[in-house]
Every structure is written in structure tokens, then in C-alpha cells.
Enzyme design. Structure first.
Site, PDB file in Angstrom:
ATOM      1  CB  ALA A 505     -15.380 -32.966 -28.475  1.00  0.00           C
ATOM      2  CD  GLU A 606     -15.834 -48.858  -9.539  1.00  0.00           C
ATOM      3  OE1 GLU A 606     -16.879 -48.497  -8.972  1.00  0.00           O
ATOM      4  OE2 GLU A 606     -15.387 -50.013  -9.487  1.00  0.00           O
ATOM      5  CB  ALA A 611     -16.384 -40.368  -6.961  1.00  0.00           C
ATOM      6  N   GLY A 664     -17.801 -28.281  -5.814  1.00  0.00           N
ATOM      7  CA  GLY A 664     -17.738 -29.241  -6.924  1.00  0.00           C
ATOM      8  C   GLY A 664     -18.261 -30.629  -6.610  1.00  0.00           C
ATOM      9  CD  GLU A 667     -24.673 -35.650 -11.188  1.00  0.00           C
ATOM     10  OE1 GLU A 667     -24.779 -35.425 -12.398  1.00  0.00           O
ATOM     11  OE2 GLU A 667     -23.876 -36.490 -10.726  1.00  0.00           O
ATOM     12  CE  LYS A 682     -23.928 -41.254  -7.314  1.00  0.00           C
ATOM     13  NZ  LYS A 682     -23.546 -40.270  -6.299  1.00  0.00           N
TER      14      LYS A 682
END
Ligand code: ADP
Ligand code: ASP
Ligand code: MG
Length: 813
Positions: A505, A606, A611, A664, A667, A682
Site C-alpha cells: 500500500a 535496525e 541504514a 537519495g 529524509e 538516532k
């Protein structure tokens, strides 16, 4: 002698009866044959419907009767040559007139007794068996038709009468020894009491008729011809990977049918077992298929479990009270009260404290049971020794059955472990002392999931099914889908995991497919999918109640993050790269962690830090193995690292930020990165994972961004940064003059966290940190001087997707 029984679906239409005729012809060479038939499929229900409509005073019974008559007339016309139809057509009409007369009577009286019901439904088998006899005759297959009511004697418990075996066996053996036909044809299901009044053997009872005859004549075999190729490891309507059971013992078959395997009516086994007559389950629509043989000894099948079955429409009755402890006779009185009202008990459990006793019964009997038991214990209830009977509805029983279960340990553990991991709540458990079955009472809504989970645990050595519901189909989402598609075969081969994306979705659309969305064309499929909203999507995930469901949040949405708790509480695992939940109020983070623990559902995130780098995993390993985190220092923003590694005052700061966004790393709103807020989130998540109760307000942010850049739209932000170029250049030049690089550093020590831009000299661990890399230094009791270091690419859709992927695999464990 052999007895063949053909069920409702086998004789549902002329086409099917032709198949039956061919089978019987072919079987005749094996010797004297008795054929028992059910009513045409659906007719017993239709007869009951007519009677009920009439009893309710509804004239609709007349059209139902017409439907009934038409169905039989049509079958005759299709089945029998025109020249031979007339006598059977008039027989059908005559019987249908009788049914009508009875229904008219019911309509006038407005009353329908069990006895009249039996009379009405008996016409189903009377019609079918005589139509089939006429068909046989027209095919030069002369059969002697006999009314079973003249052979099978029962008590007068209409609806599910008990057989008087002495009289019945006597009639049957007399009849068959005095009649020398090669082929006999009898209606199943129907019988008569000692007065000759029509009774029936209970729904599905034609199997029983055949078994009673087979036992009385000492038949060589009994064959039950139906619409499946044998008894299966689970109900084929529930489990798609069901397997044939080639051979099964009488006891196992009895247990499976008792707990809902409808393919054989439970009382059927007893008479043939006592005579050691093998029973074959065969498929009318695939007669060459081997089928299942039920006999004394079964052959090993590699699993101690033979099959899994379930019954819906169960009510659980609990009799509780301190007055029951140590006083003999309570159970006897409970069972007597139930037996006195002809209420069959399906399962019993008693707690060892004797404080409560719990029985499962057919839901249809629950109200009567409550009245009966409360009346039997009226005095104890009044004097508060026991509570009024507690009745719980909408339940089901699942049972795991196998003769060899008794010689294997760990079966109950495996069963309840598998159910527990999938959030199936167990209300009561029973294990027979023969250890041939373990049964559990669960909610009706969980049956399909539970049976599938158990089937997978005991029979499917092939693949474990994993169902993914993904939210988000943007940068990370599309990379994840590509990786899932690419790794699909590997996961099957190496991890025995069949990972299916069953839901996908975005903010506008929701695509659902229980068979798995075709990942090679997900974009087009999602475009073409109906409009959807988050609430409906989450409700669908919960309602589908699929085993091993994992919700994957690859959005950055606040609203999606609010749904996790609802999912975890249904034992649905949550994997998120979305940081919102873990960096929101501590109370929410904590609630999610406890729900995950309580409902046995994995909550993995995680990728919230670094990342795809194993930062949280490493921290968790340290903490759970007894280490203590004293200090953390980290560069956690791939974006800021990229920006300060590429900015040298020669081109504008804004253009470097734009490049990071285009590639990319940022955010969706780059200000989250530039303001240091993303780094605050973080370090807060790391602090929380190390055991610290900390909020955003507790973190100091020494931001380098001018206030003017932080208001308005993203476009305003870029414009404002261009205007502030001198500010950024000054920061850069000051560091360069000191021989230092600029790094945006997060630190945590003694419960305090701070973020900000720092000058990093060439000796520092952080100096050689290039591109979009992240680094975390863990100073712990075990690593006091030289920290444990995790370093590597810390941003980018591809690595984030791979981190999410790894969490998904962890969530399947
Ligand atoms: P008939 O009309 O021939 O008596 P039933 O409908 O009573 O047939 O029984 C056959 C059905 O039993 C199958 O179509 C199947 O849906 C259902 N069934 C339930 N459990 C099992 C099982 N373990 N193995 C095979 N069939 C099962
Ligand atoms: N016709 C009966 C029923 O539908 C008996 C049977 O088919 O076995 O229950
Ligand atoms: Mg049946």
C-alpha cells in the site's frame, strides 16, 4: 461381499450418477455387492428448509418444495431413457406429494418435532435410492432395492438415534442370507424405531448405514466413495498443501472424524473395526486414485502426527467454585445433567486444583446445557458453593492426531509453540490418556490460521510461508521489492522460506493478493489497485489473520507509526525503517517493546540507525550478553557526512545539499537531516536500546543551521541556504584553517546525549570517514579503551532496503 457407499456429491446430478453406475459395474466382478446411497447433494438441507419454513408459517415452503421436485424430475429425465421414465417419474411425484402433505400439516400446526424432521428428511434417501435403482435397471444392472428402515432398528431419539445392534444385525444377516441377488441397493441414513417409526442416524449418517451393514454381513471391504481422493492430512478446504494419508488406523480415523474430519461420519468406524473390515475412502470423480485405507495397523508416514482436524461451532462450559474442591461427585453430576439432556461432550479438561471443570459441546446445545447444569446445581449455586455455569461461544476445537505421538516427546511443545508464535490464544487443552490426540479450544476466527500453522509444523518439510504486508512503495520500498523478487529462489532453497508479498500500500492505494503479488509488475498492479486508506489496510491485515504475517513500514509517516501497537497485539511482527515510532515519546516506544514481548511478535528497526549497518543488532548483542554501554560517539547522518565531505566553499552549500537529496540520502524533508534532528532521533534510539529512558528534550542540539533556513517549504529552504552561503563558508574555512574536517557528531555518556558540528583532527577515528559513511564507537565495560566500531555506508535506499530485508528474515525466526 463388499459394501460401497456413495455420498451426496457423488449422486448430486445425473452426470455424477452415471459415474457411480460405471464404478458399480466395474466393481461387480469382485462378488456380491451392496450399494448404499445418500440423498442427492444438498437435498437433506433443502428438506429441512421446507419443513422449517412451513413451521415458521412462511408460504415459501411451497416454492422450496417445487425446487425439490424439479431437481429430482430433472435428474430422472437426464439419467434414464424416455421410454423407461414413466414409472420412476410417477414415483418421484408420489413421494413429493407425500412430502407436501407433511409440510402442509407442519404449516397448519406451526410445529416441527424431531420425529417429524426425521420423517421429512428420510425422503431424500428414499428418492435418491429409487432413482438410482431405476437407472441401474435401465443399464441392465439389476439391483434389489431394500428399504433400510426394515433392517436398521434404533431407539426413538429422533435426529440422532442409537442403533439396536442385536435386532439390526439379526435383520440384516437374515435378509442377505435369504436373498441371492448380485447387487443390492439401499438408502443410507434412515432407520426405524421399535414401533416402525422413521428415524435417522444423524447428519452424514449414510456412512454409518454402510458400516452397520458391512459389519453385520462380515463384508470383505467397505468403500466410502466421496468427492476427495482419500483422507487428507487436513481439511482440503482449509489447507492448500494437504497431503493424502495412504493408510491410517481405525483409532486415528475415529479421532480425526470425531474432531471434525467430515470425510467420514464418526460412528462409522466402530462396527467395522470390531470385525476388522478394511475401509477404503475413494473418489467418485477420480476412481483410479489410490485413496486411503483405514485398518487395524497403519504404516509409518515419517511423522508421528497423522492428521489435523477442526470443528467450528463449539461452546465451552465451565463449572467453577470453591465448593467443588475435594468433594466427589461433582463431575458425575455435571455429566449426568448433560447426558440426561442428550448433550454430547466433545472435550473435557479439569484443573488439578479441582476448582473448575470445563467441557466443550456443540454450540447448538449450549443453551440447553446451561439450563440443565444450573438446575442440577441449583442448591450449590444458591449457597455460593459453585458459580452458575459459564458459557463461552464462538469457539472451535483443533486436534492433532497420531498413534505414534505417544512414543515421541515434544509434540505438544511444537504444537503450542507454533500456535503461540502466531498469536493463537488457547482457551482449553485436552490430551487423551492414549496420547493419540492433543486438542485445543481456540477462537473460531483463528481456525484457518491455526490449522495451517500446525500443518506446516508437522507436515510441510518444504517451505515455511511468510506473508508480508508492506506500507510504502517509494525509494526504499521499491528497492526492497526488487531485492525480495531477486532473492525469492535463494530464500526457498537455502532458508526454506516462501516469502510472499500479500499486501502493498502507498498513501493512495492498497493492493492485496493472498497468493502473492507478482513482483515483476507491482507498479502497474498498484496503479490499477483500488483506492485504500491506512485504517482499512491495517484492519484487513488483522482480519486476514494469516500465519507468519509481517508488517513492513518503509514510509516516513507519522500515522503509519501509530498502527504498530495494534498489529503487535495481534502477534503480527513489525519491521520498520520508519524512525517515528522509536523516536516518539518514550512511553510509546516502551509500549511497543512490551507488546512485542507479551504477544510474541518481533518488532525490528535496525535501519533506524545507520541504514543497513548492524548498529542496533550489535548494541543489543552487547547488552543481552551482559555488557554495559558507558559511552557512544557516532557520526550518524549519511546526509551531513556527504554534505561536509563534499562542501569546500567552491560551490554553494545549498547545491551540495541538493545533490545529497537527488542521490537519495536525505529524509524526504532534508531539513530533518540538516537541523540535526534526525541525528538526535538516532542517538536517542541507541540510548533507549541501551536501557536509558530518554526523550528528545533531554538531548542538546548545537545546530549550525541559521534560523532563517528552517521555515517555509523545501524550496524556501534551498533559497534561504543560498542567501546564507557566507555563514556556511565561514564554518568551513575556520575548520580548514585548523587542519580539521567538519563532522556532525552525536555523543552519549552517563545518560546525557548531545549532537553538533565538531572539528575533527587527523588523529581522530572520525577523520577518515568518507562519502555517506556512518560510524559508531561503543565504549563498554568490555571495550573500555578501544571502542567497538561499526562503520560503513549509512544511508541510501539500496542499503536501507537490505537492512529491512535482513530484519524481515529475522522476524521469520
Ligand atoms: P459425502 O457427501 O461424500 O459424504 P462429505 O462432504 O460428507 O462427503 O465429506 C467429504 C468432504 O470432507 C470433503 O469434500 C472435504 O471437504 C471434507 N474433509 C474434511 N476433512 C477432511 C480430511 N481430513 N480429508 C479429506 N476430506 C476432508
Ligand atoms: N443425507 C444425509 C445428510 O446430508 C446423510 C448423508 O448424506 O450421509 O446428512
Ligand atoms: Mg459424509
Amino acid at each position: 461381499m463388499q459394501v460401497l457407499k456413495f455420498g451426496g456429491s457423488s449422486v448430486a446430478s445425473a452426470e455424477n450418477i452415471n459415474k457411480v453406475t460405471a464404478i458399480v459395474k466395474q466393481k461387480l466382478s469382485a462378488g456380491k455387492t451392496v450399494v448404499v446411497v445418500s440423498a442427492l447433494g444438498g437435498i437433506t438441507d433443502l428438506l429441512l428448509q421446507c419443513a422449517q419454513q412451513a413451521a415458521n408459517g412462511s408460504e415459501n415452503y411451497k416454492s422450496s418444495l417445487q425446487e425439490l421436485e424439479q431437481r429430482h424430475l430433472l435428474t430422472v429425465k437426464e439419467l434414464i431413457p424416455v421410454t423407461q421414465q414413466s414409472s420412476v417419474l410417477s414415483l418421484v411425484k408420489k413421494l413429493c406429494n407425500e412430502i407436501e402433505d407433511i409440510c402442509n400439516g407442519i404449516f397448519l400446526l406451526g410445529e416441527l418435532s424431531a420425529r417429524t424432521k426425521d420423517k421429512i428428511v428420510s425422503y431424500g434417501e428414499l428418492l435418491s435410492s429409487q432413482i438410482i435403482a431405476a437407472k441401474f435397471k435401465s443399464d441392465v444392472l439389476e439391483a434389489e432395492w431394500k428399504d433400510s428402515r426394515e433392517l436398521i432398528v434404533t431407539d426413538s431419539n429422533f435426529g440422532a438415534a442409537a442403533v439396536d445392534f442385536a435386532a439390526t444385525n439379526h435383520h440384516i444377516s437374515n435378509y442377505f442370507s435369504n436373498h441371492n441377488a448380485a447387487l443390492f441397493l439401499l438408502p443410507g441414513f434412515i432407520a426405524a424405531d421399535a414401533n416402525g417409526t422413521t428415524s435417522t442416524l444423524g447428519r452424514g449418517g449414510s456412512d454409518y448405514t454402510a458400516a452397520i451393514i458391512a459389519a453385520a454381513v462380515n463384508a470383505g471391504t467397505l468403500e466410502i466413495w466421496t468427492d476427495v481422493s482419500g483422507m487428507m492430512t487436513a481439511d482440503p478446504r482449509i489447507v492448500s498443501n494437504y497431503k493424502l494419508i495412504p493408510s491410517i488406523s481405525y483409532q486415528e480415523a475415529m479421532e480425526l472424524s470425531h474432531f471434525g474430519a467430515k470425510v467420514i461420519y464418526p460412528p462409522t468406524i466402530q462396527p467395522v473395526m470390531s470385525k476388522n473390515i478394511p475401509v477404503w475412502i475413494k473418489n467418485t470423480f477420480a476412481p483410479a486414485d489410490a485413496g486411503t485405507v483405514i485398518q487395524n495397523e497403519s504404516t509409518a508416514n515419517g511423522s508421528p502426527v497423522r492428521g489435523i482436524s477442526s470443528i467450528n461451532k463449539i461452546s465451552l462450559l465451565s463449572l467453577e467454585g470453591s465448593g467443588m474442591v475435594g468433594i466427589p461427585g461433582f463431575s458425575r453430576r455435571l455429566f449426568e445433567a448433560l447426558a440426561g439432556h442428550k448433550i454430547n461432550v466433545i472435550l473435557i479438561t479439569q484443573s488439578s486444583s479441582e476448582h473448575s471443570i470445563c467441557v466443550a459441546v456443540d454450540a447448538a446445545n449450549a443453551t440447553r446445557a446451561k439450563q440443565a447444569v444450573d438446575a442440577a446445581f441449583a442448591w450449590e449455586i444458591e449457597t455460593k458453593k459453585v458459580e452458575p455455569l459459564i458459557v463461552e461461544n464462538d469457539l472451535a476445537i483443533i486436534a492433532v492426531v497420531g498413534d505414534n505421538m505417544k512414543s515421541h516427546t515434544g509434540i505438544a511443545g511444537k504444537m503450542f509453540g507454533a500456535l503461540g508464535r502466531n498469536g493463537v490464544n488457547i482457551r482449553a487443552i485436552a490430551q487423551g490418556s492414549s496420547e493419540r490426540n492433543i486438542s485445543a479450544v481456540i477462537a473460531v476466527g483463528d481456525v484457518s490460521k491455526a490449522v495451517n500453522v500446525l500443518h506446516e509444523a508437522f507436515f510441510e518439510t518444504t517451505y515455511k510461508q511468510v506473508h508480508l504486508f508492506i506500507a510504502g512503495a517509494g525509494n526504499v520500498g521499491s528497492k526492497l521489492l526488487a531485492q525480495l523478487q531477486q532473492q525469492n529462489e535463494f530464500l526457498k532453497q537455502r532458508l526454506r522460506l516462501n516469502v510472499k508479498v500479500v499486501g502493498l500500500a502507498n498513501s493512495k492505494k492498497a493492493l492485496l493478493n493472498d497468493e502473492g503479488i507478482d513482483l515483476s509488475s507491482w507498479k502497474n498492479l498498484l496503479d490499477a489497485a483500488p483506492a485504500g486508506n491506512l485504517d482499512a489496510y491495517i484492519s484487513t491485515i488483522i482480519e486476514k489473520n494469516l500465519r507468519k504475517s509481517i508488517f513492513v513500514d518503509v514510509t516516513a509517516s507519522d500515522v503509519v507509526a501509530t498502527c504498530y501497537n495494534k498489529l503487535l497485539q495481534k502477534s503480527i511482527a513489525v519491521v520498520a525503517c520508519n524512525k517515528v515510532a522509536c523516536s516518539s515519546a518514550y512511553s510509546y516506544y516502551n509500549q511497543l517493546k512490551s507488546s512485542a514481548r507479551e504477544y510474541n511478535a518481533k518488532f525490528l528497526f535496525e535501519t533506524n540507525v545507520g541504514a543497513g549497518l548492524p548498529v542496533i543488532g550489535t548494541l543489543n548483542d552487547l547488552v543481552s550478553s551482559g555488557d554495559k554501554i558507558n559511552k557512544m560517539q557516532a557520526v550518524l547522518s549519511g546526509t551531513l557526512n556527504f554534505v561536509f565531505n563534499n562542501y569546500d566553499g567552491k560551490r554553494s552549500f545549498a547545491s551540495v545539499v541538493k545533490q545529497a537529496q537527488d542521490e537519495g540520502y536525505t529524509e524526504p524533508d532534508p531539513r530533518l537531516d540538516l537541523s540535526g534532528k534526525d541525528v538526535m532521533r538516532k542517538i536517542m534510539i541507541l540510548a533507549r536500546e541501551s536501557g536509558q529512558q530518554i526523550e528528545m528534550d533531554d538531548i542538546t542540539n548545537n545546530s549550525f543551521m541559521p534560523e532563517s533556513c528552517m521555515t517555509g517549504s523545501v524550496d524556501d529552504f534551498y533559497a534561504a541556504m543560498e542567501k546564507e552561503e557566507a555563514h556556511f563558508k565561514a564554518i568551513y574555512e575556520k575548520a580548514a584553517a585548523a587542519g580539521c574536517k567538519l563532522k556532525f557528531v552525536a555523543s552519549y555518556e552517563n545518560g546525557k546525549a548531545a549532537v553538533g558540528l565538531q572539528h575533527i583532527n587527523p588523529e581522530h577515528d572520525f577523520y577518515h570517514l568518507y562519502g555517506k559513511d556512518n560510524i559508531v564507537l561503543f565504549y563498554t565495560n568490555r571495550y573500555p579503551e578501544q571502542p567497538m566500531v561499526v562503520k560503513g555506508a549509512g544511508a541510501g535506499a539500496e542499503v536501507t532496503a537490505s537492512g529491512v530485508f535482513a530484519d524481515i528474515i529475522r522476524a521469520t525466526a
